[in-house]
Design a protein around this motif. Structure first.
Motif, PDB file in Angstrom:
ATOM      1  N   LYS A  64     -90.942  17.207 -36.550  1.00 34.36           N
ATOM      2  CA  LYS A  64     -90.136  17.903 -37.032  1.00 34.36           C
ATOM      3  C   LYS A  64     -88.763  17.225 -35.541  1.00 34.36           C
ATOM      4  N   SER A  65     -89.821  17.672 -34.419  1.00 33.99           N
ATOM      5  CA  SER A  65     -88.646  16.882 -33.218  1.00 33.99           C
ATOM      6  C   SER A  65     -88.880  15.299 -33.115  1.00 33.99           C
ATOM      7  N   LYS A  68     -85.831  13.800 -35.599  1.00 37.65           N
ATOM      8  CA  LYS A  68     -84.985  14.601 -35.154  1.00 37.65           C
ATOM      9  C   LYS A  68     -84.090  13.332 -33.491  1.00 37.65           C
ATOM     10  N   GLY A  71     -83.501  10.148 -35.096  1.00 36.02           N
ATOM     11  CA  GLY A  71     -81.769  10.290 -35.652  1.00 36.02           C
ATOM     12  C   GLY A  71     -80.978  10.064 -34.973  1.00 36.02           C
ATOM     13  N   TYR A  72     -81.119  10.614 -33.208  1.00 38.55           N
ATOM     14  CA  TYR A  72     -80.245  10.782 -32.186  1.00 38.55           C
ATOM     15  C   TYR A  72     -80.835   9.083 -31.459  1.00 38.55           C
ATOM     16  N   GLU A  86     -76.338   8.201 -44.358  1.00 32.15           N
ATOM     17  CA  GLU A  86     -77.037   9.523 -45.230  1.00 32.15           C
ATOM     18  C   GLU A  86     -78.119  10.250 -44.220  1.00 32.15           C
ATOM     19  N   ASN A  89     -78.715  10.972 -41.311  1.00 32.58           N
ATOM     20  CA  ASN A  89     -77.870  12.520 -40.355  1.00 32.58           C
ATOM     21  C   ASN A  89     -79.331  13.298 -41.242  1.00 32.58           C
ATOM     22  N   LEU A  90     -79.981  12.846 -42.249  1.00 34.64           N
ATOM     23  CA  LEU A  90     -81.178  13.283 -42.384  1.00 34.64           C
ATOM     24  C   LEU A  90     -82.665  13.644 -41.886  1.00 34.64           C
ATOM     25  N   LYS A  92     -82.032  13.545 -37.799  1.00 35.54           N
ATOM     26  CA  LYS A  92     -80.911  14.497 -37.749  1.00 35.54           C
ATOM     27  C   LYS A  92     -81.595  15.876 -37.708  1.00 35.54           C
ATOM     28  N   SER A  93     -80.830  16.279 -38.690  1.00 34.00           N
ATOM     29  CA  SER A  93     -81.342  17.549 -38.749  1.00 34.00           C
ATOM     30  C   SER A  93     -82.770  17.098 -39.345  1.00 34.00           C
ATOM     31  N   LYS A  94     -83.688  16.610 -38.682  1.00 36.45           N
ATOM     32  CA  LYS A  94     -85.065  16.792 -39.088  1.00 36.45           C
ATOM     33  C   LYS A  94     -85.790  16.470 -40.271  1.00 36.45           C
ATOM     34  N   LYS A  95     -85.776  16.082 -41.364  1.00 35.38           N
ATOM     35  CA  LYS A  95     -86.068  15.730 -42.333  1.00 35.38           C
ATOM     36  C   LYS A  95     -86.072  14.241 -42.640  1.00 35.38           C
TER      37      LYS A  95
END
Length: 162
Positions: A64-65, A68, A71-72, A86, A89-90, A92-95
């Motif tokens: 998950k880290s 994230k 994503g960032y 999209e 954003n997934l 960034k939300s750990k997906k």
């Protein structure tokens, strides 16, 4: 399964030598269209049940880290491989975005670690499936059992896609 050598008529019992296996894997990677991979020779370090359970929990945390972070901090690289807002954003939300897998470049049983350097985001179909088929080929024909080594398809960076 691996084809028998002409000098080895009984294909059920034949296990390729390490150099033969490496050549077979290189040809298979070409056939599968897998590019920019190298083969890392690894030895087997079986985990205990307790280690596997502990590592499964830690893997979910670090996965998950990692997502994230991608994503960032790697937004442009994500866009370069075709991710849209999209997908980012997934991350960034750990997906994971659809059809992408968080992959351990070197599996834990073969000396890999639960670190960002050993994680990558790999396109599930067809890349991740093809990479794992190369590993399974070595497990299914007693190669690992006989030689105590395996060749892991490995690549630089955090992303692998076709």
């Amino acid at each position: 399964s691996v084809a028998a050598s002409p000098s080895q008529p009984d294909s059920k019992e034949y296990v390729p030598s390490p150099s033969e296996m490496k050549d077979i894997l290189i040809m298979k990677m070409r056939h599968l269209g897998l590019k920019n991979l190298e083969l890392k020779e690894c030895t087997y370090h079986p985990q205990t049940w307790d280690d596997m359970c502990k590592d499964a929990v830690e893997y979910q945390r670090i996965r998950k880290s990692f997502l994230k972070l991608i994503g960032y901090s790697y937004e442009q690289e994500c866009r370069n491989i075709g991710f849209d807002d999209e997908d980012i954003n997934l991350l960034k939300s750990k997906k994971s975005p659809e059809n992408y897998n968080t992959h351990l470049k070197i599996p834990l049983d073969f000396g890999g670690s639960l670190s960002f350097q050993n994680l990558s985001l790999v396109k599930s179909h067809p890349c991740h499936d093809k990479i794992h088929s190369l590993i399974e080929m070595q497990l299914g024909n007693r190669f690992l059992q006989k030689h105590k080594i395996i060749y892991i398809p490995w690549f630089e960076g955090m992303f692998y896609h076709d």
